[in-house]
Design an enzyme around this catalytic site. Structure first.
Site, PDB file in Angstrom:
ATOM      1  N   GLU A 171       0.783  -1.306  -0.009  1.00 41.78           N
ATOM      2  CA  GLU A 171      -0.053  -0.062   0.061  1.00 41.78           C
ATOM      3  C   GLU A 171       0.882   1.357   0.032  1.00 41.78           C
ATOM      4  O   GLU A 171       0.813   2.024   1.033  1.00 41.78           O
ATOM      5  CB  GLU A 171      -0.961   0.036   1.176  1.00 41.78           C
ATOM      6  CG  GLU A 171      -1.915  -1.086   1.083  1.00 41.78           C
ATOM      7  CD  GLU A 171      -2.889  -1.388   2.278  1.00 41.78           C
ATOM      8  OE1 GLU A 171      -3.948  -1.816   2.479  1.00 41.78           O
ATOM      9  OE2 GLU A 171      -2.632  -0.380   3.323  1.00 41.78           O
ATOM     10  N   GLU A 330      -6.765  -7.463  -1.253  1.00 39.75           N
ATOM     11  CA  GLU A 330      -7.335  -7.246   0.071  1.00 39.75           C
ATOM     12  C   GLU A 330      -8.398  -6.882   0.254  1.00 39.75           C
ATOM     13  O   GLU A 330      -8.915  -5.789  -0.531  1.00 39.75           O
ATOM     14  CB  GLU A 330      -6.280  -6.387   0.902  1.00 39.75           C
ATOM     15  CG  GLU A 330      -5.076  -6.870   1.447  1.00 39.75           C
ATOM     16  CD  GLU A 330      -4.318  -5.882   2.406  1.00 39.75           C
ATOM     17  OE1 GLU A 330      -5.007  -5.147   2.940  1.00 39.75           O
ATOM     18  OE2 GLU A 330      -3.272  -5.985   2.333  1.00 39.75           O
ATOM     19  N   TRP A 338     -10.306   0.275  11.962  1.00 41.57           N
ATOM     20  CA  TRP A 338      -9.672   1.729  11.759  1.00 41.57           C
ATOM     21  C   TRP A 338     -10.624   2.950  11.362  1.00 41.57           C
ATOM     22  O   TRP A 338     -10.015   3.953  11.425  1.00 41.57           O
ATOM     23  CB  TRP A 338      -8.523   1.883  10.809  1.00 41.57           C
ATOM     24  CG  TRP A 338      -8.651   1.207   9.309  1.00 41.57           C
ATOM     25  CD1 TRP A 338      -8.274  -0.442   9.116  1.00 41.57           C
ATOM     26  CD2 TRP A 338      -9.245   1.458   8.353  1.00 41.57           C
ATOM     27  NE1 TRP A 338      -8.814  -0.556   7.893  1.00 41.57           N
ATOM     28  CE2 TRP A 338      -9.518   0.476   7.303  1.00 41.57           C
ATOM     29  CE3 TRP A 338      -9.897   2.813   8.091  1.00 41.57           C
ATOM     30  CZ2 TRP A 338      -9.962   0.775   6.045  1.00 41.57           C
ATOM     31  CZ3 TRP A 338     -10.278   2.988   6.683  1.00 41.57           C
ATOM     32  CH2 TRP A 338     -10.449   1.969   5.592  1.00 41.57           C
ATOM     33  N   PHE A 380      -8.525  -6.026  16.154  1.00 43.48           N
ATOM     34  CA  PHE A 380     -10.073  -6.157  16.056  1.00 43.48           C
ATOM     35  C   PHE A 380     -10.432  -5.919  14.485  1.00 43.48           C
ATOM     36  O   PHE A 380     -11.645  -5.992  14.296  1.00 43.48           O
ATOM     37  CB  PHE A 380     -10.709  -5.075  16.771  1.00 43.48           C
ATOM     38  CG  PHE A 380     -10.474  -5.138  18.256  1.00 43.48           C
ATOM     39  CD1 PHE A 380     -10.732  -6.088  19.057  1.00 43.48           C
ATOM     40  CD2 PHE A 380      -9.573  -3.946  18.951  1.00 43.48           C
ATOM     41  CE1 PHE A 380     -10.660  -6.328  20.361  1.00 43.48           C
ATOM     42  CE2 PHE A 380      -9.474  -4.161  20.193  1.00 43.48           C
ATOM     43  CZ  PHE A 380      -9.894  -5.097  20.814  1.00 43.48           C
TER      44      PHE A 380
END
Length: 703
Positions: A171, A330, A338, A380
């Site tokens: 990225e 992805e 986020w 998370f």
């Protein structure tokens, strides 16, 4: 008809060198899997991971992306044993590997030796180690270290039978793209000397006679750091170009090492083309440098109808790929970690998202990540194997999706059939968002999103194209935001219209050249001739103010009370922006009924050669934009499709046949007309005439 993007998607050649492999080596079906970070787990867990991968139908995993500190424990001290064992295990179980170069996360020992390689922000603050992507891409120490670990990996694994694809960095541009340190300043000056050759040319391009900014020495030029008021816009625009190029140079450096030492394996990096996710890279330039275009996409969880953003990102990625198949490298099985509020995906949403990407050209669906992390900032973030384990909804849906993708292998290598093109230019976006534009409310990204949504709601499949690209194959071309426009692009659009195309242009387009200098003469300088009009003055609206646009009744003047007129359409509503438009050959279709430009032309159409050019001078709401687009699409000969809202139908065509994808994002069952008989590939059922698509599901028909 030959697909336009196979000829020329950008001003230069289509994406990537033609003699390179363009799909993962040894992968004979669609790619399915995700980022695999086994270093986060005891090695005893690995066999269980691989067993579950096979159960889920995983065909490829991405490995090693964040592993630099474990692979090179100190400068020149390498530990490849664990990666050897992992690749051998994956290969023994028939799982291909997308092998990363871990250059997005230099180790702590590197920054101990080279603290100057940490980036400096515009305010002069140097970032610290402890996150990811904290890199000054102009740093020679970083460039040398990144090249070194890449060479080590290429020599060791360039012929490993598991390796199907090289994955450089991660990225680029996220979370840090630019560095304002002195090393970057020196690099910027070198870049400028290559671009302009002489200071005289740079001074002319930057308009440095304004505010006494004239340069007599290259050494006086600095990055556009924090200034007391608005800085030189041409300098800031070149800085944005330089930033994208500096990162691209580092990608090329690693790519060339991999090409040299592992010549049979394609090289990619994961883009983030969604305009909601990355603003700092010119992906038209990047698309030409990778062997296979790959993309990461994450839903804006709280966005209404966020599947439109997904479709837009997929179409943009495919277009950057020159129309060729690409790879979704992805996305998420559920919530990310986020966003302000990380909403879980609803049952069936993961599969629907995945198959929507495949519908729009991806040859697979990969995730971040395979197994949910226990530690770190992304603990998370959802995963294919969640914290809840295999007795969970997500796991059951992962297994079902693997089976579905396994039944779609024949669509691989086919290409999406598009109806129209949307012009987009990252450099124009960079220029428009600089300081002191006529209205802070007129945003290029918002217009791109809105115009794309209007095309989506008319069930048009679109390619994106650079303004200088060959547009001959498209009956309709939309221009939602093109503030910066070169003379080459101006000639290209005029040629397109004269040869029979239908062009629809939004407000505040064609205003400046590549140096952010206003084109000579009245606005919209680069588009005056093709649109057949001039703009005497911009008339931005107050916050919350709206204007009404009324149909011109075949040239009649608007009524005194502003009532709806017959002839050219219903009353439209705009906000944020209006203009004093003077037709000079164009006909007026709608006029401003009120507001600062009351009585003036608002929407026009100019017949030119065999085609026509439409102009929309206000920010129309969704209904108004649909009214204009409906008329332009009809003029372009595009049929109106009777399909339910939020049911997208996309066609891929290839050597093995034609495939119709119907994706139902709505809460109601839908019925989709078919152009012929076929077989529904996910169920194996024959279909004829119409296709039933239950709420929230996807169907794929081989026609």
């Amino acid at each position: 008809m030959e697909h336009p993007l196979t000829r020329d998607n950008t001003p230069e050649a289509a994406a990537g060198p033609l003699d390179r492999p363009r799909r993962p080596v040894g992968l004979e079906t669609l790619a399915y899997g995700g980022d695999y970070n086994p270093e986060q787990w005891p090695e005893e867990v690995w066999p269980e991971d691989v067993r579950l991968m096979r159960e889920a139908g995983v065909t490829m995993v991405s490995v090693g992306i964040f592993s630099w500190a474990l692979l090179e424990t100190e400068r020149g001290a390498y530990d490849f044993g664990w990666l050897d064992r992992l690749l051998d295990l994956l290969h023994a179980n028939g799982i291909r590997v997308d092998l990363g170069t871990p250059t997005v996360v230099p180790p702590a020992w590197f920054y101990r030796d080279h603290p100057e390689a940490l980036p400096v922000n515009r305010e002069g603050v140097r970032y610290e180690f402890g996150s990811r992507g904290a890199i000054c891409h102009s740093s020679p120490a970083y460039q040398q270290a990144a090249a070194s670990i890449t060479e080590q990996l290429a020599r060791r694994y360039g012929k490993h039978p598991a390796v199907a694809l090289w994955h450089v960095h991660n990225e680029y541009g996220v979370p840090v793209s630019a560095c304002w340190c002195e090393t970057s300043a020196e690099h910027f000056r070198r870049w400028l000397t290559e671009r302009y050759t002489t200071l005289k040319q740079l001074n002319e391009a930057w308009g440095t006679t304004f505010w006494g900014q004239h340069y007599t020495s290259w050494d006086d030029i600095r990055p556009p750091r924090l200034t007391p008021t608005a800085g030189n816009p041409a300098q800031q625009l070149d800085w944005a170009r330089f930033t994208s190029d500096a990162l691209l140079d580092n990608f090329r450096r690693e790519r060339d090492i991999l090409h040299r030492l592992a010549p049979g394996i394609p090289v990619t990096t994961n883009f983030m083309t969604a305009l909601s996710q990355c603003e700092s890279l010119d992906y038209w330039a990047w698309g030409r440098e990778v062997d296979l275009v790959a993309n990461d996409h994450y839903l804006v969880a709280e966005g209404e109808r966020n599947h439109i953003n997904l479709a837009m990102s997929a179409d943009l990625t495919r277009s950057v790929a020159g129309g060729r198949p690409w790879l979704l490298l992805e996305h998420s099985t559920g919530a990310v970690n986020w966003q302000p509020r990380n909403l879980a995906k609803q049952p069936g949403e993961m599969a629907r998202n995945s198959l929507a990407h495949v519908a729009r050209g991806s040859d697979g669906a990969m995730f971040f990540q395979w197994r949910a992390s226990r530690h770190g900032a992304e603990k998370f973030h959802s995963a294919m194997l969640p914290h809840a384990g295999t007795d969970s909804r997500i796991w059951r849906e992962v297994v079902e999706l693997g089976s579905a993708l396994g039944s779609l292998g024949e669509v691989r290598d086919s290409r999406v059939v598009a109806d129209a093109a949307v012009l987009w230019d990252w450099q124009s976006w960079w220029a428009q968002r600089l300081e002191w534009r006529p209205s802070v409310d007129l945003d290029a990204r918002e217009r791109a999103d809105s115009w794309y949504a209007a095309a989506y709601d008319r069930h048009l499949t679109v390619d994106f194209a650079h303004p200088e690209a060959d547009l001959a194959g498209y009956p309709l071309v939309l221009v939602p935001a093109l503030y910066l426009m070169t003379e080459a692009a101006s000639r290209n659009l005029r040629r397109y219209v004269e040869n029979g195309g239908t062009l629809v242009v939004s407000c505040f387009s064609g205003i400046v050249d590549e140096h952010d200098a206003v084109h000579p003469g009245p606005h919209p300088g680069a588009l005056r001739e093709v649109l057949g009009l001039t703009v005497e003055e911009f008339a931005p609206l107050r916050a919350g103010q709206r204007v009404r646009l009324t149909g011109d009744g075949d040239g009649a003047e608007p009524t005194g009370d502003g009532a709806e007129l017959t002839g050219d359409g219903a009353e439209l509503t705009g906000d944020v922006w209006s203009e004093f438009v003077v037709p000079r050959g164009a006909e007026t279709l709608w006029r401003y009924a009120d507001g600062p430009a009351a009585g003036h032309a608002a929407v026009t159409r100019h017949a030119l050669g065999a085609g026509s050019a439409w102009y929309v001078s206000s920010r129309l709401d969704a209904a108004g934009l649909d009214s204009v687009l409906a008329r332009a699409a009809a003029e372009a000969g595009l049929p109106e499709r009777e399909l339910p809202r939020d049911v997208e139908v996309v066609e891929r065509a290839g050597a093995h046949g034609r495939y119709l994808f119907a994706v139902n994002h709505s809460g109601a069952d839908a019925r989709v007309p078919l152009p012929g008989d076929g077989v529904e590939l996910l169920t194996g059922a024959p279909v004829s005439g119409t296709l039933d698509v239950p709420a929230g599901t996807t169907r794929v028909v081989r026609l």
